[in-house]
Design a protein around this motif. Sequence first.
Motif, PDB file in Angstrom:
ATOM      1  N   HIS A 114       0.817  -1.220   0.000  1.00 31.95           N
ATOM      2  CA  HIS A 114       0.000   0.000   0.000  1.00 31.95           C
ATOM      3  C   HIS A 114       0.849   1.269   0.000  1.00 31.95           C
ATOM      4  CE1 HIS A 114       1.184  -0.538   4.161  1.00 31.95           C
ATOM      5  NE2 HIS A 114       0.873   0.725   4.392  1.00 31.95           N
ATOM      6  N   ASN A 115       2.197   1.114  -0.014  1.00 37.10           N
ATOM      7  CA  ASN A 115       3.061   2.289   0.107  1.00 37.10           C
ATOM      8  C   ASN A 115       4.263   2.186  -0.833  1.00 37.10           C
ATOM      9  OD1 ASN A 115       4.054   4.715   1.158  1.00 37.10           O
ATOM     10  ND2 ASN A 115       5.187   3.692   2.782  1.00 37.10           N
TER      11      ASN A 115
ATOM     12  N   TYR B 204       7.972   6.084  -5.020  1.00 34.84           N
ATOM     13  CA  TYR B 204       7.707   6.757  -6.298  1.00 34.84           C
ATOM     14  C   TYR B 204       8.824   6.496  -7.310  1.00 34.84           C
ATOM     15  CZ  TYR B 204       6.402  10.391  -9.628  1.00 34.84           C
ATOM     16  OH  TYR B 204       6.029  11.065 -10.771  1.00 34.84           O
TER      17      TYR B 204
ATOM     18  N   LYS C 282      -1.436  -0.076  -3.765  1.00 32.00           N
ATOM     19  CA  LYS C 282      -1.390   1.226  -4.428  1.00 32.00           C
ATOM     20  C   LYS C 282      -0.296   1.205  -5.489  1.00 32.00           C
ATOM     21  CE  LYS C 282      -4.415   3.317  -1.702  1.00 32.00           C
ATOM     22  NZ  LYS C 282      -5.694   3.865  -2.174  1.00 32.00           N
TER      23      LYS C 282
ATOM     24  N   ALA D 117       4.148  16.005  -1.921  1.00 34.42           N
ATOM     25  CA  ALA D 117       3.788  14.587  -1.844  1.00 34.42           C
ATOM     26  C   ALA D 117       2.975  14.151  -3.054  1.00 34.42           C
ATOM     27  CB  ALA D 117       2.997  14.328  -0.564  1.00 34.42           C
ATOM     28  N   LYS D 118       3.280  12.972  -3.569  1.00 35.37           N
ATOM     29  CA  LYS D 118       2.535  12.386  -4.681  1.00 35.37           C
ATOM     30  C   LYS D 118       1.703  11.231  -4.129  1.00 35.37           C
ATOM     31  CE  LYS D 118       6.006  13.569  -8.180  1.00 35.37           C
ATOM     32  NZ  LYS D 118       6.926  14.295  -7.293  1.00 35.37           N
ATOM     33  N   THR D 119       0.496  11.105  -4.621  1.00 34.21           N
ATOM     34  CA  THR D 119      -0.435  10.101  -4.105  1.00 34.21           C
ATOM     35  C   THR D 119      -0.613   8.974  -5.118  1.00 34.21           C
ATOM     36  OG1 THR D 119      -1.633  11.836  -2.917  1.00 34.21           O
ATOM     37  CG2 THR D 119      -2.744   9.716  -3.178  1.00 34.21           C
TER      38      THR D 119
ATOM     39  N   SER E 208      -5.248   3.487  -6.472  1.00 37.57           N
ATOM     40  CA  SER E 208      -5.637   2.135  -6.087  1.00 37.57           C
ATOM     41  C   SER E 208      -5.457   1.220  -7.290  1.00 37.57           C
ATOM     42  CB  SER E 208      -7.099   2.102  -5.634  1.00 37.57           C
ATOM     43  OG  SER E 208      -7.953   2.377  -6.738  1.00 37.57           O
TER      44      SER E 208
END
Length: 256
Positions: A27-28, A31, A52, A239-241, A244
């Motif tokens: 989930h993490n 990048y 993710k 921060a980049k998100t 899903s």
Amino acid sequence: MKIRNPINRNSLSIKKKDRVLEVGSGHNPNYRSDVLAEKYIDSNYHRSGDVKIFSHQTLVNASGESLPFKEKEFDYVICCHALEHAEDPAQFINEQCRVAKRGYMETPSFIGEALFPKESHRWVILEIDNRLVLYEKSRIKGGFIPDFGNLFLTYLPFQSIAYRLLCNTYGDLHNVRYEWEDDIDFIINPEDEYYSSFFTQKWTQEMIEKIFPSHSLRKESGRTVRAFFQILKEMMRKAKTPMSLEEYEKYKNLRK
């Protein structure tokens, strides 16, 4: 061969043109990773949330013990909080050394596991004499009962700069942070009393200083300053998100 202990997973020796694999991204994801290898796509038993992924990344459903890649296909491999779940940790480690030239391994430390234990973790890990030493949790008497995960993992790291400074100065307090090149020196379930005593006996002052060696005032000041500027750098970074898995599949379909 060990290179160093990075301040954290955001301060790795990755070059601009490196092709990067991440094993057990969950989930993490990082990048900087180009390819993600995740074994458990549909189950969150081994992680804290759904899978993710960032739009530029490729996700491969694969086990860390059997990676579907050629020898040295990647310049660098990242593996954060996955080794402690492995059924065959020797094969898990050897596979990363096979497919990548260099890498970074991060796991909970023995202290970290005692503070916030996870049922899905099979191994506790320490770095002793530049070697990763893995010990099966089921072999340790007493088990792990208290769980301070919410405090130390989800509250203090985001609320307290002082706590982040401590963690970045003493990175091995809660995690083992191990950057390597060519291969990884490791032992599994050591029978030798020197290594096994760290998992089965009360730590003496000598044992404490083996894991957390003392430093001169000059070196300690330098470590603290570097940790502080690393925190500032991360706070200033936008921060980049990640998406899903469902969003990622839709994104891929739109690009076809």
